[in-house]
Motif scaffolding. Sequence first.
Motif, PDB file in Angstrom:
ATOM      1  N   UNK A 173      74.299 -47.657 -55.348  1.00 57.29           N
ATOM      2  CA  UNK A 173      74.744 -49.158 -55.270  1.00 57.29           C
ATOM      3  C   UNK A 173      73.962 -50.245 -54.803  1.00 57.29           C
ATOM      4  N   UNK A 174      72.768 -49.967 -54.550  1.00 56.25           N
ATOM      5  CA  UNK A 174      71.820 -50.862 -54.053  1.00 56.25           C
ATOM      6  C   UNK A 174      71.119 -51.616 -55.030  1.00 56.25           C
ATOM      7  N   UNK A 175      70.765 -52.799 -54.868  1.00 54.68           N
ATOM      8  CA  UNK A 175      70.119 -54.001 -55.696  1.00 54.68           C
ATOM      9  C   UNK A 175      68.785 -54.025 -55.015  1.00 54.68           C
ATOM     10  N   UNK A 176      67.924 -53.910 -56.085  1.00 54.42           N
ATOM     11  CA  UNK A 176      66.363 -53.638 -55.704  1.00 54.42           C
ATOM     12  C   UNK A 176      65.868 -54.975 -56.865  1.00 54.42           C
ATOM     13  N   UNK A 177      64.982 -55.494 -55.666  1.00 54.57           N
ATOM     14  CA  UNK A 177      64.042 -56.629 -56.340  1.00 54.57           C
ATOM     15  C   UNK A 177      62.664 -56.835 -55.893  1.00 54.57           C
ATOM     16  N   UNK A 178      61.662 -56.963 -56.619  1.00 50.83           N
ATOM     17  CA  UNK A 178      60.209 -57.359 -56.302  1.00 50.83           C
ATOM     18  C   UNK A 178      59.962 -58.823 -56.252  1.00 50.83           C
ATOM     19  N   UNK A 179      59.394 -59.164 -54.984  1.00 48.28           N
ATOM     20  CA  UNK A 179      59.058 -60.502 -54.846  1.00 48.28           C
ATOM     21  C   UNK A 179      57.809 -60.788 -55.705  1.00 48.28           C
ATOM     22  N   UNK A 180      57.840 -61.690 -56.580  1.00 44.52           N
ATOM     23  CA  UNK A 180      56.850 -62.102 -57.535  1.00 44.52           C
ATOM     24  C   UNK A 180      55.374 -62.353 -56.760  1.00 44.52           C
ATOM     25  N   UNK A 181      55.448 -63.080 -55.677  1.00 42.24           N
ATOM     26  CA  UNK A 181      54.231 -63.548 -54.992  1.00 42.24           C
ATOM     27  C   UNK A 181      53.550 -62.591 -54.218  1.00 42.24           C
ATOM     28  N   UNK A 182      53.810 -61.610 -53.559  1.00 43.66           N
ATOM     29  CA  UNK A 182      53.545 -60.506 -52.980  1.00 43.66           C
ATOM     30  C   UNK A 182      53.680 -58.972 -53.223  1.00 43.66           C
ATOM     31  N   UNK A 183      54.478 -58.795 -54.234  1.00 41.40           N
ATOM     32  CA  UNK A 183      54.643 -57.638 -54.599  1.00 41.40           C
ATOM     33  C   UNK A 183      55.633 -56.760 -53.849  1.00 41.40           C
ATOM     34  N   UNK A 184      56.293 -57.369 -53.069  1.00 40.45           N
ATOM     35  CA  UNK A 184      56.863 -56.279 -51.941  1.00 40.45           C
ATOM     36  C   UNK A 184      58.441 -56.043 -52.691  1.00 40.45           C
ATOM     37  N   UNK A 185      58.964 -54.826 -52.206  1.00 38.48           N
ATOM     38  CA  UNK A 185      60.030 -54.152 -52.829  1.00 38.48           C
ATOM     39  C   UNK A 185      61.044 -54.540 -51.756  1.00 38.48           C
ATOM     40  N   UNK A 186      62.208 -55.023 -52.220  1.00 44.41           N
ATOM     41  CA  UNK A 186      63.360 -55.270 -51.354  1.00 44.41           C
ATOM     42  C   UNK A 186      64.880 -54.768 -51.827  1.00 44.41           C
ATOM     43  N   UNK A 187      65.681 -54.342 -50.958  1.00 48.75           N
ATOM     44  CA  UNK A 187      67.033 -54.306 -51.434  1.00 48.75           C
ATOM     45  C   UNK A 187      67.853 -55.577 -50.734  1.00 48.75           C
ATOM     46  N   UNK A 188      68.864 -55.998 -51.733  1.00 49.72           N
ATOM     47  CA  UNK A 188      69.570 -57.071 -51.247  1.00 49.72           C
ATOM     48  C   UNK A 188      70.906 -56.616 -51.115  1.00 49.72           C
ATOM     49  N   UNK A 189      71.789 -57.086 -50.102  1.00 55.49           N
ATOM     50  CA  UNK A 189      72.777 -56.745 -49.675  1.00 55.49           C
ATOM     51  C   UNK A 189      73.697 -57.437 -50.567  1.00 55.49           C
ATOM     52  N   UNK A 190      75.004 -56.869 -51.023  1.00 57.10           N
ATOM     53  CA  UNK A 190      75.816 -57.573 -51.945  1.00 57.10           C
ATOM     54  C   UNK A 190      77.009 -58.108 -50.998  1.00 57.10           C
ATOM     55  N   UNK A 191      77.105 -57.909 -49.889  1.00 51.83           N
ATOM     56  CA  UNK A 191      77.864 -58.314 -48.883  1.00 51.83           C
ATOM     57  C   UNK A 191      77.433 -59.585 -48.164  1.00 51.83           C
ATOM     58  N   UNK A 192      76.307 -59.708 -47.824  1.00 57.80           N
ATOM     59  CA  UNK A 192      75.953 -61.191 -47.054  1.00 57.80           C
ATOM     60  C   UNK A 192      74.537 -61.817 -47.534  1.00 57.80           C
ATOM     61  N   UNK A 193      73.997 -60.947 -48.835  1.00 54.07           N
ATOM     62  CA  UNK A 193      72.880 -61.278 -49.178  1.00 54.07           C
ATOM     63  C   UNK A 193      71.423 -61.031 -48.244  1.00 54.07           C
ATOM     64  N   UNK A 194      71.809 -60.620 -47.156  1.00 54.54           N
ATOM     65  CA  UNK A 194      70.681 -60.071 -46.365  1.00 54.54           C
ATOM     66  C   UNK A 194      69.634 -59.266 -47.169  1.00 54.54           C
ATOM     67  N   UNK A 195      68.356 -59.187 -46.849  1.00 51.15           N
ATOM     68  CA  UNK A 195      67.352 -58.507 -47.682  1.00 51.15           C
ATOM     69  C   UNK A 195      66.860 -57.288 -46.455  1.00 51.15           C
ATOM     70  N   UNK A 196      66.123 -56.292 -47.075  1.00 52.71           N
ATOM     71  CA  UNK A 196      65.427 -55.020 -46.313  1.00 52.71           C
ATOM     72  C   UNK A 196      64.273 -54.731 -47.070  1.00 52.71           C
ATOM     73  N   UNK A 197      63.272 -54.900 -46.325  1.00 54.26           N
ATOM     74  CA  UNK A 197      61.993 -54.689 -46.906  1.00 54.26           C
ATOM     75  C   UNK A 197      61.806 -53.111 -47.149  1.00 54.26           C
ATOM     76  N   UNK A 198      61.256 -52.503 -48.433  1.00 49.75           N
ATOM     77  CA  UNK A 198      61.142 -51.167 -48.632  1.00 49.75           C
ATOM     78  C   UNK A 198      59.633 -50.857 -48.483  1.00 49.75           C
ATOM     79  N   UNK A 199      58.913 -51.500 -49.338  1.00 54.04           N
ATOM     80  CA  UNK A 199      57.484 -51.150 -49.462  1.00 54.04           C
ATOM     81  C   UNK A 199      56.632 -51.893 -50.298  1.00 54.04           C
TER      82      UNK A 199
END
Length: 712
Positions: A173-199
Amino acid sequence: MSKKITIAGLALLSPLASATSFDTCPSKAYLFQSKPVQVYSVNLVTGSTALVTNDVGLDNGGINAIGFDNGVGDGTGFEHKYIYGFEKTSLSVVRLGKDFQAETIDVTGLPNIHFFVGDVYDRYYYLYSQSHGFYKIDLSPLDSDPSATLTAETISNSGSLGLTDFAFHPHNDELFAVNNSNGKLYTISTVDGSTTYIGNTGVTGTFGAGYFDVDGYFYISRNSDGNIYRIDLSTQAKIDSGNVGAVKFADGPKSNQNDGARCEDAPVIDEDSTIDFGDAPDSYMTLLASNGPRHEVDSGYYLGSVAPDSEGDGFQSPLDDNKAGLADEDGVGFVTGLKAGQNAQIAVQASTSGYLSAWIDWNGDGDFADSGEKIISDSNVSGGSNNFNVSVPADATIGKTWTRFRFSDQQGLNYYGGATTGEVEDHSVMIMENGSSMRHYPSASGYATLAFEDNWPKQGDYDMNDVVIRFRITETLDQEDNVTRIMITGYLAAYGAGYHNGFALRLKGLNREDIAEISTMSYNGVEQESNGLEAESTEAIFIVNSDLKQQIPAECMYYRTAQHCQEELSFEFDIDVVLKDGVDTSGLAAMPYDPFMFATPGNYVRDGLWYNPGRGLEVHLADHAPTEQFDTYWYGWWSDSSDVAQGRYFKTSDNLPWALIVPDDWKWPREHVDIVEAYPEFAGFAETGGSSNADWYLLEKATENKYYSVEE
């Protein structure tokens, strides 16, 4: 087509009756490009695209923030599966069904902006803007009322990531995205929009389309060059490790405007796959999970004279492409042997002009990644035969290794990754010492067929399919024509026996003490602890397997002998016999030596036998004497007419053998069909000791519906 109402220069879509839902969860990804919208289906495995439509019912509008709604069952088999997106001109939410015609959805609560980023998960449509925030829209009211007005809920009023698409993982159920400028992968909380860096994925750019497949692999498509990258998020352990490097997976279409959607519950390859894979061991990156090489077929680009058939994945031992389907691995020929420190000639046949690249694992370490192992790089070949001279390194590892050849209209292919056209061929080869030569039985690439009737000394039903082995032998010879190495490769092709049987091969003329300890035996590509050399015998006898019945699937009693028993091949063996230095092989029997079947010790042996001879019950080819382990008590019982004094063994009084060998891919009789019924000319062949009807085994000589055939 949807109606359009023009107000103040904006093209607005009026709500109509519900669009037609997708029937299934498609394996294809959908890519929306350009303005007006063009929709493409994308095969993520190869990167090939097909235009679905260039008219979605908008005059000049574009659609971004698309996501696939997997829908929900309603008890009738109908499910609400749609693609949702955001139309940039009218600033409206739209949805498209299987006819790809856009209809507007009335939504309140959204800011008056254009959203570029979106996805659908668990009946909610999520929209994201770095400057205006994160929103979700419950889609379920549309299930009962296609004209319902939906309400957007605010998750956050701003976003912290610069991204152009995101996608939901199908498992967590996690939402994943890659930041275009630095290539970092994050998950985005669908509760409050907070982000968690994965790698860090290790790639940057505008990734306008992101997709998941059912196994948890994340695919991102870069606008500027169309490269499709894959990130392995298939397990929570891999996500937690932070090792999330993106690997180029295929060449997709490039565009300055990309957005993608895919049903994340679908496998990335469907049952209608039209893709050709390799079949080397997976250490060479062969399977799809390893990003193995694959090509879209039916493009007109292929190697050899037979166009490739399609597979659902790369083949692993005991299967390979030729065994499982058409014998289409016919495009590469090694004109000369591969001798360390010498040049070798390779002939490659291409269907048309294109680009060829090839690799050889010179050091035998199970990959093509080492320096100098790419032997051909984007060579522009012509249709027909093309010759290449290859320099074999002086320090190349002697023995069996693997090669890979890829042909396509694309340049820049590696030994892994997808291609939209062409074929990949993987071939096992032998690297020899300088000054050596090779000879083969029955040929360098073909198989001979061994067939046994295991009721000896009774004739039994004489269907000659109780044990069927296909095998080939390659001898390596030194400058004095002494055999220095023997490679025996084979597989269990059928097992119609109710009894337990083993299979062995005697190198008649050699003793056990002539064999070097470095000799090996492998099952399905995995080296075994024992090389199979029988310790109890003075002669050089290799026990391939003591109980073949344990090597077959349990689904069907008559493994590949009853026509309805269509199981895949399950057991392959390789014996690499290395002879000690200085061994005199002048007395070694000619190939195929002495292959034989024996009764598995400790199991019920045969009807009518009043004790269990176990290993002492052997069945050899006609007039081949048994080994020192044989129990001679059974000579002459029932149907057997063996006569040691005359050198007569394992034949009936009518000269019918209990074992036979055909130097070809012979089709054996079906279960309980006498071989003479299936191949009428066999009787004359046997009765005359082979002087008549030498070609009795050809398929045109067979009786229709009496032999076993593989159903493709």
